[in-house]
Design an enzyme around this catalytic site. Structure first.
Site, mmCIF file in Angstrom:
data_model
loop_
_atom_site.group_PDB
_atom_site.id
_atom_site.type_symbol
_atom_site.label_atom_id
_atom_site.label_comp_id
_atom_site.label_asym_id
_atom_site.label_seq_id
_atom_site.Cartn_x
_atom_site.Cartn_y
_atom_site.Cartn_z
ATOM 1 N N HIS A 214 33.110 90.664 10.224
ATOM 2 C CA HIS A 214 31.765 90.069 10.277
ATOM 3 C C HIS A 214 30.733 91.025 10.927
ATOM 4 C CE1 HIS A 214 33.524 85.857 10.288
ATOM 5 N NE2 HIS A 214 33.087 86.026 9.191
ATOM 6 N N GLU B 144 29.550 91.779 14.756
ATOM 7 C CA GLU B 144 30.362 91.858 15.719
ATOM 8 C C GLU B 144 30.765 93.124 16.104
ATOM 9 O OE1 GLU B 144 33.254 88.773 14.107
ATOM 10 O OE2 GLU B 144 31.680 87.318 13.897
ATOM 11 N N ARG C 270 25.802 89.132 9.075
ATOM 12 C CA ARG C 270 27.117 88.636 9.601
ATOM 13 C C ARG C 270 28.154 88.906 8.139
ATOM 14 N NH1 ARG C 270 30.682 84.394 11.536
ATOM 15 N NH2 ARG C 270 31.817 83.179 9.777
ATOM 16 N N ARG D 186 35.774 83.351 4.793
ATOM 17 C CA ARG D 186 35.846 82.102 3.973
ATOM 18 C C ARG D 186 36.321 82.553 2.562
ATOM 19 N NH1 ARG D 186 34.946 81.360 8.545
ATOM 20 N NH2 ARG D 186 33.658 80.032 9.602
ATOM 21 N N HIS E 41 37.532 89.667 16.157
ATOM 22 C CA HIS E 41 36.085 89.079 15.993
ATOM 23 C C HIS E 41 35.356 89.135 17.209
ATOM 24 C CE1 HIS E 41 36.251 87.266 11.801
ATOM 25 N NE2 HIS E 41 37.676 87.520 12.031
ATOM 26 N N TYR F 182 31.826 86.177 19.044
ATOM 27 C CA TYR F 182 32.374 86.505 20.580
ATOM 28 C C TYR F 182 32.676 84.934 20.892
ATOM 29 C CZ TYR F 182 27.634 84.046 20.795
ATOM 30 O OH TYR F 182 26.407 83.305 20.688
ATOM 31 N N GLU G 266 38.924 86.311 19.497
ATOM 32 C CA GLU G 266 37.349 86.389 19.653
ATOM 33 C C GLU G 266 37.236 87.248 21.087
ATOM 34 O OE1 GLU G 266 34.869 85.358 17.728
ATOM 35 O OE2 GLU G 266 35.753 83.895 16.318
HETATM 36 N N1 ARG Z 1 34.669 82.594 14.191
HETATM 37 C C1 ARG Z 1 35.179 83.224 13.327
HETATM 38 C C2 ARG Z 1 34.675 82.691 11.810
HETATM 39 O O1 ARG Z 1 33.842 81.564 12.075
HETATM 40 C C3 ARG Z 1 36.826 82.878 13.143
HETATM 41 C C4 ARG Z 1 37.129 81.557 12.996
HETATM 42 C C5 ARG Z 1 38.821 81.512 13.342
HETATM 43 N N2 ARG Z 1 39.528 81.742 12.417
HETATM 44 C C6 ARG Z 1 39.468 81.337 11.019
HETATM 45 N N3 ARG Z 1 40.086 82.010 9.916
HETATM 46 N N4 ARG Z 1 38.495 80.798 10.403
HETATM 47 O O2 ARG Z 1 35.292 82.989 10.800
HETATM 48 ZN ZN ZN Z 2 33.420 86.752 13.179
#
Ligand code: ARG
Ligand code: ZN
Length: 427
Positions: free
Chosen positions: A183, A186, A241, A259, A311, A313, A385
């Site tokens: 991202h 970050e 992001r 995603r 990642h 935070y 995180e």
């Molecule tokens: N905060 C991150 C996100 O929204 C990581 C979430 C945890 N891991 C994951 N595979 N989604 O992508």
């Molecule tokens: Zn992230």
């Protein structure tokens, strides 16, 4: 002179917000306390309008009753936004009133010399700097670092992986994978990858843990998985992001690389709308950055025992699944590993990290790299995180880089050393 003065006064006058009496002339980050479902709907609505950027949670759909929301609001929308909050009895605090100043601090680079000084690692670096650093590091440690090109980004920037190895030859070496900067905004994440590489190379044969790690495992480090997005946060929009790919059916740019992996791809917790922050892309691995990482891991899946994605935070040590509420078969084992790591961080740095299975600890987030790696067979798979919990969020000042990195390093070493024990090859 007089004319200039009048100009200045006029300019400032026009900068004043139209509504909200004590609104600031700066962009702000607000912390908003949502308590009812009705309020949640209001904040969802605000966060998808008025040029605001949602910092936490990542997507409006995660806002429910009893959510603390962190929202970036540009100066010219502050009046409107705070009026709306007031009307709906939403309480808020100003988390940051000096975002321009903080961004300036994060991008300042006064020291003309470079990479030799220790403070290099206590600053943030542009993409060009990081490419230069990769090259230089490989040159300085020819016996311990190899650089491989694993693919390129949508805008055709190279994706370089550093392979760190100890000087001991061992047959059938196991490996660790670490990626940073999925991202774009970050920034502490790429800073951590640089920190980690430098620490490993400096302390090999000096610190027992790192020596043990590098003697038993090769460590692959991808410092910037999303170079196009990272570049964009330096030049155009600090709050970006996603990556920077164009879609055919929309004017909106970018796919959320976390995603885009093939793990319950684009189910609840991801979006199929290209304008959303958690847009899953056209199909799994549609994005060249995700595909490059997936290809590399597929071809190294027998040696890679530990997968780690960095990642920020929130201060959390997470493990699969993110894409479902199901527990993974070795849930208890993974839980023990993050618990121990968090305990060490608490003891040495007096800082609390949350830990647990991702879907239950934060939210459902399908299509993530950690879940995908897990399903590929890398059964020690984690997402960290890093700092902080929202005081500065993505705008963590350079003076806090060392603490954030040191504690993440401690957690990483704790987990890696356990995984080394657990995956000892049978003689
Ligand atoms: N905060 C991150 C996100 O929204 C990581 C979430 C945890 N891991 C994951 N595979 N989604 O992508
Ligand atoms: Zn992230």
């Amino acid at each position: 002179m007089k004319a200039l003065l009048i100009w200045a006064v006029l300019l400032n006058f026009y900068k004043l917000p139209k509504t909200g009496d004590c609104a600031s002339t700066h962009d702000q980050v607000l912390s908003i306390q949502v308590t009812t479902h009705q309020q949640a709907d209001i904040v969802k609505n605000i966060s998808s309008q008025y040029e605001t950027v949602l910092w936490s949670p990542t997507s409006p759909e995660y806002i429910g009753a009893h959510t603390e929301v962190h929202l970036f609001v540009p100066a010219n929308k502050l009046g409107t936004v705070t009026d709306l909050l007031q009307t709906h009895h939403l309480t808020h605090q100003v988390l940051l009133d000096n975002t321009e100043e903080l961004i300036e601090m994060q991008t300042r680079n006064e020291s003309s010399d470079p990479r030799s000084s220790a403070s290099y690692y206590e600053r943030y670096h542009s993409l060009e700097d990081i490419y230069y650093w990769i090259n230089k590091t490989a040159q300085d440690y020819p016996d311990m670092v190899k650089v491989t090109l694993i693919g390129s980004s949508y805008e055709k920037r190279p994706l370089y992986v550093l392979k760190l190895s100890g000087r001991q030859e061992r047959a059938e070496k196991r490996a660790i994978w670490i990626d940073c900067g999925i991202h774009a905004r970050e920034w502490i994440s790429p800073a951590f990858c640089l920190w980690f590489v430098q620490y490993s190379l400096n302390f090999y044969n000096l610190n027992n843990d790192i020596t043990e790690m590098l003697n038993s495992m090769d460590i692959y480090v991808l410092p910037v998985m999303n170079p196009d997005g990272y570049k964009y946060t330096w030049t155009t929009n600090r709050m970006w992001r996603k990556n920077r790919s164009m879609s055919k059916e929309s004017n909106c740019v970018g796919t959320d690389l976390n995603r885009n992996f093939d793990a319950n791809w684009c189910t609840k917790g991801a979006s199929n709308r290209p304008c959303d922050e958690i847009y899953c892309g056209q199909f799994p691995e549609s994005e060249p950055e995700a595909e490059a990482v997936a290809n590399f891991l597929r071809s190294h899946k027998d040696s890679v025992k530990l997968y780690l994605s960095i990642h920020s935070y929130g201060q959390m040590l997470l493990f699969p699944y993110s894409c479902s509420n199901e527990e993974v078969p070795n849930h208890a084992e993974l839980f023990e590993l993050v618990q121990e790591a968090a305990m060490k961080v608490r003891r040495y740095y007096r800082n609390n990290y949350k830990y647990g299975a991702s879907a239950k600890t934060i939210y459902l987030a399908p299509g993530g790299s950690d879940d995908w790696a897990y399903n590929l067979g890398i059964h020690y798979s984690f997402t960290f995180e890093l700092e902080d919990r929202g005081r500065y969020g993505f705008l963590l000042p350079p003076s806090l880089i060392s603490k954030a990195c040191n504690e993440a390093l401690l957690a990483l070493k704790s987990i890696a050393l356990r995984v080394i024990q657990k995956t000892q090859p049978q003689p």
